[in-house]
Enzyme design. Structure first.
Site, mmCIF file in Angstrom:
data_model
loop_
_atom_site.group_PDB
_atom_site.id
_atom_site.type_symbol
_atom_site.label_atom_id
_atom_site.label_comp_id
_atom_site.label_asym_id
_atom_site.label_seq_id
_atom_site.Cartn_x
_atom_site.Cartn_y
_atom_site.Cartn_z
ATOM 1 N N CYS A 95 0.815 -1.222 0.000
ATOM 2 C CA CYS A 95 0.000 0.000 0.000
ATOM 3 C C CYS A 95 0.849 1.272 0.000
ATOM 4 O O CYS A 95 0.620 2.190 -0.794
ATOM 5 C CB CYS A 95 -0.966 -0.015 1.179
ATOM 6 S SG CYS A 95 -0.209 -0.036 2.825
ATOM 7 N N HIS A 154 -2.581 0.834 6.931
ATOM 8 C CA HIS A 154 -2.982 0.801 5.518
ATOM 9 C C HIS A 154 -3.186 2.226 5.010
ATOM 10 O O HIS A 154 -3.646 3.095 5.750
ATOM 11 C CB HIS A 154 -4.271 0.004 5.336
ATOM 12 C CG HIS A 154 -4.625 -0.237 3.890
ATOM 13 N ND1 HIS A 154 -3.797 -0.907 3.014
ATOM 14 C CD2 HIS A 154 -5.712 0.132 3.153
ATOM 15 C CE1 HIS A 154 -4.370 -0.958 1.811
ATOM 16 N NE2 HIS A 154 -5.521 -0.328 1.877
ATOM 17 N N GLU A 166 -5.927 1.357 -4.466
ATOM 18 C CA GLU A 166 -5.161 0.783 -3.364
ATOM 19 C C GLU A 166 -4.454 -0.496 -3.765
ATOM 20 O O GLU A 166 -4.859 -1.219 -4.683
ATOM 21 C CB GLU A 166 -6.070 0.482 -2.165
ATOM 22 C CG GLU A 166 -7.125 -0.574 -2.440
ATOM 23 C CD GLU A 166 -7.910 -0.980 -1.196
ATOM 24 O OE1 GLU A 166 -7.399 -0.807 -0.064
ATOM 25 O OE2 GLU A 166 -9.039 -1.483 -1.363
#
Length: 280
Positions: A95, A154, A166
């Site tokens: 990420c 994240h 993402e």
């Protein structure tokens, strides 16, 4: 500002409606692109760079994108995730690796080299938003984070219209997703790629905690994983701290963290030059 009325105004309004689809319609096809107006040119370029990787069906790979330079790299096995067994064979991003690459492409500089927490607390911040703010104030290119202030695990790039690009998890490709507001969403940060203003210093040491108040007993906010560039707003004398062979009672307030850190772990003098005394 001049107001248009009559047939000409009606025609212009009709053309605007035809040429600019509603946000919900723009997002409905699941494509990866800027889905709302208002973002800076840099933010739009960052979205474009991330979406190019999504469109290329690049893999999520744990640790991917954290090489010496931004860009996809082969990943590693995550001991906690059996789905990562093939990550060392896959060229891709995790990420934060994707975010790093997107803004490096957009700015021509590696301004977000780090994990999700370091990217959220970056000194290149133009604005920050809490979970309570929701999505209303956000613009394409803003960075969304999940977790707690101590552990942000994240990060993703907002596209607008409730969508994000993402690198989600091992075993999947990079993707466009609905923003998950009910899954530990912490907030967002808007990136300012320009020169950093204020008093900029660098920390030393690893695992150095920032605190809610200038005291060792105060609640922890975030730990620097390693030497980190920080912005200092002001400093003051407070609790005396002894650590790593040093003793000091000076603490600095870090506006990007809304937290304090003992000056022991800031490179510079015991009392930082040219930094004002806090009045709070």
């Amino acid at each position: 500002m001049l107001r248009r009325s009559g047939p000409i105004g009606t025609l212009i309004a009709l053309l605007v409606c035809l040429l600019w689809p509603p946000a919900s319609a723009a997002a409905a096809d699941g494509s990866c692109r800027v889905l709302a107006p208002g973002a800076s040119a840099t933010a739009e370029r960052a979205v474009g760079a991330a979406c190019a990787q999504v469109s290329a069906d690049v893999w999520y790979t744990w640790g991917g994108g954290h090489g010496p330079q931004p860009g996809p790299t082969y990943g590693q096995v995550d001991p906690t995730d059996p789905a990562s067994e093939h990550d060392p064979e896959r060229l891709g991003f995790d990420c934060s690796g994707l975010v790093r690459h997107a803004y490096a492409e957009a700015t021509g500089s590696d301004i977000l080299n780090g994990v999700a927490g370091a990217q959220y607390y970056t000194h290149h911040a133009a604005g920050r938003f809490t979970a309570a703010d929701g999505l209303a104030p956000l613009l394409p290119g803003d960075l969304l984070v999940w977790g707690t202030s101590q552990d942000l695990h994240h990060i993703a790039i907002y596209l607008g219209a409730g969508k994000m690009a993402e690198a989600r998890q091992s075993g999947t490709k990079l993707m466009v997703s609905d923003v998950r507001l009910n899954s530990g969403y912490h907030g967002a940060v808007r990136i300012d790629p320009g020169p950093v203003t204020g008093h900029v210093f660098r920390t030393w040491g690893t695992g150095v905690w920032t605190k809610e108040r200038p005291s060792t007993g105060a609640a922890r906010v975030y730990a620097f994983p390693g030497p980190t560039t920080i912005r200092v707003e002001c400093q003051k004398h407070a609790e005396k701290v002894t650590s790593d062979g040093y003793t000091n009672d000076a603490w600095s307030y870090l506006p990007d963290y809304k937290a304090w850190v003992t000056n022991i772990y800031i490179q510079g003098g015991a009392w930082l030059d040219n930094v004002p005394t806090c009045t709070f």
